[in-house]
Design an enzyme around this catalytic site. Structure first.
Site, PDB file in Angstrom:
ATOM      1  N   LYS A   1       0.854  -1.210   0.000  1.00  0.00           N
ATOM      2  CA  LYS A   1       0.000   0.000   0.000  1.00  0.00           C
ATOM      3  C   LYS A   1       0.882   1.251   0.000  1.00  0.00           C
ATOM      4  O   LYS A   1       0.657   2.173  -0.772  1.00  0.00           O
ATOM      5  CB  LYS A   1      -0.881   0.020   1.242  1.00  0.00           C
ATOM      6  CG  LYS A   1      -1.529   1.371   1.550  1.00  0.00           C
ATOM      7  CD  LYS A   1      -2.388   1.356   2.777  1.00  0.00           C
ATOM      8  CE  LYS A   1      -1.698   1.777   4.022  1.00  0.00           C
ATOM      9  NZ  LYS A   1      -1.504   3.216   4.191  1.00  0.00           N
ATOM     10  N   ASN A   2       1.897   1.269   0.854  1.00  0.00           N
ATOM     11  CA  ASN A   2       2.678   2.493   1.041  1.00  0.00           C
ATOM     12  C   ASN A   2       3.692   2.742  -0.061  1.00  0.00           C
ATOM     13  O   ASN A   2       4.312   3.801  -0.104  1.00  0.00           O
ATOM     14  CB  ASN A   2       3.339   2.510   2.422  1.00  0.00           C
ATOM     15  CG  ASN A   2       2.285   2.665   3.526  1.00  0.00           C
ATOM     16  OD1 ASN A   2       1.152   3.021   3.246  1.00  0.00           O
ATOM     17  ND2 ASN A   2       2.652   2.356   4.750  1.00  0.00           N
TER      18      ASN A   2
ATOM     19  N   CYS B   1      -5.552   8.148   8.709  1.00  0.00           N
ATOM     20  CA  CYS B   1      -5.777   7.679  10.078  1.00  0.00           C
ATOM     21  C   CYS B   1      -5.469   8.785  11.090  1.00  0.00           C
ATOM     22  O   CYS B   1      -4.538   9.547  10.928  1.00  0.00           O
ATOM     23  CB  CYS B   1      -4.867   6.487  10.387  1.00  0.00           C
ATOM     24  SG  CYS B   1      -5.389   5.000   9.542  1.00  0.00           S
TER      25      CYS B   1
ATOM     26  N   ARG C   1      -0.099  15.064  12.428  1.00  0.00           N
ATOM     27  CA  ARG C   1       0.719  14.470  11.360  1.00  0.00           C
ATOM     28  C   ARG C   1       1.139  15.615  10.434  1.00  0.00           C
ATOM     29  O   ARG C   1       0.581  15.808   9.378  1.00  0.00           O
ATOM     30  CB  ARG C   1      -0.056  13.366  10.644  1.00  0.00           C
ATOM     31  CG  ARG C   1      -0.436  12.236  11.599  1.00  0.00           C
ATOM     32  CD  ARG C   1      -1.154  11.112  10.898  1.00  0.00           C
ATOM     33  NE  ARG C   1      -0.214  10.301  10.103  1.00  0.00           N
ATOM     34  CZ  ARG C   1      -0.630   9.306   9.298  1.00  0.00           C
ATOM     35  NH1 ARG C   1      -1.917   9.079   9.147  1.00  0.00           N
ATOM     36  NH2 ARG C   1       0.238   8.586   8.620  1.00  0.00           N
TER      37      ARG C   1
ATOM     38  N   ASP D   1       4.093   0.744  12.065  1.00  0.00           N
ATOM     39  CA  ASP D   1       2.849   0.166  11.530  1.00  0.00           C
ATOM     40  C   ASP D   1       2.617  -1.253  12.018  1.00  0.00           C
ATOM     41  O   ASP D   1       1.571  -1.843  11.722  1.00  0.00           O
ATOM     42  CB  ASP D   1       2.887   0.157   9.995  1.00  0.00           C
ATOM     43  CG  ASP D   1       2.856   1.557   9.438  1.00  0.00           C
ATOM     44  OD1 ASP D   1       3.093   1.716   8.225  1.00  0.00           O
ATOM     45  OD2 ASP D   1       2.635   2.491  10.218  1.00  0.00           O
TER      46      ASP D   1
ATOM     47  N   ARG E   1      -9.011  -0.219   4.089  1.00  0.00           N
ATOM     48  CA  ARG E   1      -8.138   0.752   3.411  1.00  0.00           C
ATOM     49  C   ARG E   1      -6.795   0.131   3.052  1.00  0.00           C
ATOM     50  O   ARG E   1      -6.164   0.525   2.077  1.00  0.00           O
ATOM     51  CB  ARG E   1      -7.878   1.966   4.329  1.00  0.00           C
ATOM     52  CG  ARG E   1      -9.072   2.873   4.529  1.00  0.00           C
ATOM     53  CD  ARG E   1      -8.691   4.102   5.326  1.00  0.00           C
ATOM     54  NE  ARG E   1      -7.482   4.672   4.755  1.00  0.00           N
ATOM     55  CZ  ARG E   1      -6.631   5.408   5.470  1.00  0.00           C
ATOM     56  NH1 ARG E   1      -6.860   5.650   6.739  1.00  0.00           N
ATOM     57  NH2 ARG E   1      -5.553   5.903   4.909  1.00  0.00           N
TER      58      ARG E   1
HETATM   59  C1  EPZ Z   1       3.901   6.902   6.138  1.00  0.00           C
HETATM   60  O1  EPZ Z   1       3.199   7.974   6.748  1.00  0.00           O
HETATM   61  C2  EPZ Z   1       2.885   5.799   6.057  1.00  0.00           C
HETATM   62  N1  EPZ Z   1       1.738   6.243   5.252  1.00  0.00           N
HETATM   63  C3  EPZ Z   1       2.412   5.408   7.451  1.00  0.00           C
HETATM   64  O2  EPZ Z   1       1.638   4.222   7.293  1.00  0.00           O
HETATM   65  C4  EPZ Z   1       3.604   5.051   8.317  1.00  0.00           C
HETATM   66  O3  EPZ Z   1       3.149   4.877   9.634  1.00  0.00           O
HETATM   67  C5  EPZ Z   1       4.637   6.184   8.301  1.00  0.00           C
HETATM   68  O4  EPZ Z   1       5.006   6.477   6.947  1.00  0.00           O
HETATM   69  C6  EPZ Z   1       5.917   5.822   9.048  1.00  0.00           C
HETATM   70  O5  EPZ Z   1       6.494   4.668   8.481  1.00  0.00           O
HETATM   71  C7  EPZ Z   1       1.852   6.235   3.903  1.00  0.00           C
HETATM   72  O6  EPZ Z   1       2.882   5.879   3.361  1.00  0.00           O
HETATM   73  C8  EPZ Z   1       0.645   6.684   3.137  1.00  0.00           C
HETATM   74  P1  EPZ Z   1       6.261  10.021   8.175  1.00  0.00           P
HETATM   75  P2  EPZ Z   1       3.867   9.447   6.763  1.00  0.00           P
HETATM   76  O7  EPZ Z   1       6.279  11.255   7.356  1.00  0.00           O
HETATM   77  O8  EPZ Z   1       4.608   9.666   5.502  1.00  0.00           O
HETATM   78  C9  EPZ Z   1       6.725  13.285  11.606  1.00  0.00           C
HETATM   79  C10 EPZ Z   1      -0.092   2.767   7.644  1.00  0.00           C
HETATM   80  O9  EPZ Z   1      -0.440   2.230   8.709  1.00  0.00           O
HETATM   81  N2  EPZ Z   1       6.728  14.248  10.472  1.00  0.00           N
HETATM   82  O10 EPZ Z   1       7.360   9.036   8.010  1.00  0.00           O
HETATM   83  O11 EPZ Z   1       2.832  10.422   7.153  1.00  0.00           O
HETATM   84  C11 EPZ Z   1       5.368  12.638  11.748  1.00  0.00           C
HETATM   85  O12 EPZ Z   1       4.541  13.414  12.576  1.00  0.00           O
HETATM   86  C12 EPZ Z   1       0.246   4.241   7.636  1.00  0.00           C
HETATM   87  O13 EPZ Z   1       0.064   2.182   6.548  1.00  0.00           O
HETATM   88  C13 EPZ Z   1       6.985  15.587  10.748  1.00  0.00           C
HETATM   89  O14 EPZ Z   1       7.197  15.987  11.901  1.00  0.00           O
HETATM   90  O15 EPZ Z   1       4.891   9.261   7.967  1.00  0.00           O
HETATM   91  C14 EPZ Z   1       5.699  11.317  12.373  1.00  0.00           C
HETATM   92  O16 EPZ Z   1       5.815  11.501  13.770  1.00  0.00           O
HETATM   93  C15 EPZ Z   1      -0.053   4.904   8.961  1.00  0.00           C
HETATM   94  N3  EPZ Z   1       6.993  16.463   9.712  1.00  0.00           N
HETATM   95  C16 EPZ Z   1       7.089  10.991  11.813  1.00  0.00           C
HETATM   96  O17 EPZ Z   1       7.612  12.213  11.281  1.00  0.00           O
HETATM   97  C17 EPZ Z   1       6.755  16.065   8.415  1.00  0.00           C
HETATM   98  O18 EPZ Z   1       6.791  16.927   7.509  1.00  0.00           O
HETATM   99  C18 EPZ Z   1       7.053   9.967  10.676  1.00  0.00           C
HETATM  100  O19 EPZ Z   1       6.152  10.444   9.721  1.00  0.00           O
HETATM  101  C19 EPZ Z   1       6.492  14.702   8.166  1.00  0.00           C
HETATM  102  C20 EPZ Z   1       6.486  13.805   9.204  1.00  0.00           C
END
Ligand code: EPZ
Length: 425
Positions: A22-23, A117, A122, A310, A402
């Site tokens: 998915k990701n 979610c 986020r 995840d 989803r």
């Molecule tokens: C991706 O989300 C995945 N979603 C998430 O999977 C997954 O949990 C996450 O990566 C971490 O592996 C998709 O790919 C669609 P991040 P993403 O940016 O990109 C902080 C699932 O269950 N952050 O790596 O939103 C953020 O708050 C879903 O399949 C900032 O501070 O995750 C978080 O604490 C849920 N500023 C951490 O970094 C930013 O600009 C990691 O977020 C971006 C992120």
């Protein structure tokens, strides 16, 4: 709305096949906006988020053709807008990848802030910081982002970007935007997840010049044009695979999870071995078997190759069934313990304190009616229900749909007593 009715106490036995990631597939679908012709993509999972993303592209003017159950051909030649409105993107966090894709193609993007979610705040500040470094003016107002290159021809200019936070989304979004930026962009402190590598490989198959994906430094040399892709197969979903591995262990079963890349599961495999779960690894499969009493263990979620956030809800269920006290630290996502309230109602002994949870076991879980709070929390409740005594009704399973392709059918194929119940309302 649908529900799942599960009768617990069945050990899972047999084998099942994992679908595409998915990701990985969500950003890959967005990346086709950059292509100058049709892209054929294989191993597409049949999940709600993919349907939502394809609908967005169709509404933007793309031609989307389903060649078979898991293969689609996308031609975005006729997309003539760089705006994705709230009604289109509100449900889907992955829609923020349209920003990088629109900027890469048009030099402009107007995208409503993402949905997805509810896992605490986020933010997307790292995405926006990176775009600005590439010569993009960003305005954030009324729930949407308006981005436009300073260069009136829509060109972006390479730069060095250091991500303050290891972010999957920001790493991928900046790769999408930088593909056509003049010069060589260097992104440091990148996410190293397998799906980051898959998106880079897809972009390179379109003619991009991306090096270093999978490490914490990615170099992107801009190219004037990107072309369509004859065929590209999405990597297997490491989180779906891990979910079934844990479900097998939670029921004391013997299940082979097929069509996976074992190396992507390493942090989970190591943790399961530490917990005395039986694990046998093959070329493209992993077999989980009952190896006696499951032992408690401590888990800290980290960016890849650490233990994936995840998989945190799912492993917590297994730790509830394990002998001893375990400590779980959620260091990636702001708040991801909502599901524990439902698990505690089923009999789990979990104490949550901010980003940490203490779990004591073994506890006998009891079936009852519970609500899925989000995608992976919902998957965790399925695992709890499979191990519980009696019947469990899981509500709000749209969250689970989803991200899991035919989870009911796959679990039934290894002996689980689970059925989808259509709601009468
Ligand atoms: C991706 O989300 C995945 N979603 C998430 O999977 C997954 O949990 C996450 O990566 C971490 O592996 C998709 O790919 C669609 P991040 P993403 O940016 O990109 C902080 C699932 O269950 N952050 O790596 O939103 C953020 O708050 C879903 O399949 C900032 O501070 O995750 C978080 O604490 C849920 N500023 C951490 O970094 C930013 O600009 C990691 O977020 C971006 C992120």
């Amino acid at each position: 709305m649908c529900k799942f009715m599960i009768t617990g106490g069945q050990t899972l036995n047999g084998e099942l096949t994992v679908s595409g990631s998915k990701n990985a597939v969500l950003p890959i679908i967005c990346a086709t906006v950059l292509a100058g012709g049709p892209c054929t993509i294989e191993n597409i999972p049949n999940i709600a988020d993919v349907h939502s993303m394809l609908n967005i592209l169709k509404k933007l003017g793309a031609d989307v053709e389903k060649l078979d159950k898991n293969t689609i051909k996308i031609d975005t030649t006729n997309i003539n807008t760089y705006e994705a409105t709230f009604d289109l993107v509100s449900k889907l966090r992955g829609s923020y990848y349209l920003m990088g894709a629109f900027l890469g193609r048009f030099g402009k993007a107007v995208v409503s802030l993402p949905g997805g979610c509810k896992l605490g705040t986020r933010p997307i500040d790292q995405h926006l910081k990176g775009f600005q470094a590439l010569g993009v003016d960003i305005e954030e107002a009324y729930g949407k982002i308006t981005a436009e290159t300073y260069d009136k021809e829509g060109l972006m200019y390479a730069n060095n970007i250091y991500l303050d936070v290891v972010s999957v989304g920001a790493t991928i979004n900046l790769m999408l935007a930088a593909c056509r930026a003049a010069g060589q962009t260097v992104i440091e402190n990148c996410a190293r997840e397998p799906h980051v590598v898959d998106v880079a490989n897809f972009l390179n198959s379109m003619g991009a010049k991306i090096r270093g994906a999978g490490t914490d430094i990615i170099k992107i040399t801009g190219v004037p044009h990107l072309h369509g892709v004859q065929t590209y197969s999405v990597i297997p979903d490491q989180i779906e695979a891990g979910t079934y591995m844990i479900a097998a262990a939670a029921t004391g079963g013997n299940v082979t999870v097929k069509n996976i890349i074992p190396r992507h599961q390493e942090s989970l495999t190591a943790k399961l071995l530490e917990m005395n779960v039986g694990v046998e690894e093959g070329e493209d499969w992993i077999r989980i078997y009952n190896n006696g009493v499951i032992q408690a263990a401590n888990v800290k979620t980290l960016p890849y190759p650490g233990f994936p956030t995840d998989m945190q809800p799912q492993i917590t269920v297994l730790l509830s069934l394990a002998d001893g006290t375990s400590k779980i630290v959620e260091s990636v996502t702001d708040f991801r313990f909502q599901y524990t309230e439902e698990l505690k109602r089923m009999g789990a002994d979990i104490t949550v304190n901010g980003k940490m949870a203490m779990v004591s076991g073994p506890k006998k879980l009891k079936g009852m009616t519970v609500q899925a709070p989000d995608l992976r929390g919902g998957a965790a409740l399925i695992i709890g229900a499979l191990a519980a005594e009696g019947e469990t009704m899981i509500q709000d399973v749209q969250f689970i749909d989803r991200g899991y392709d035919d989870i009911v059918g796959k679990l039934q194929s290894v002996g689980a007593k689970i059925v989808r119940v259509e709601d009468d309302d």
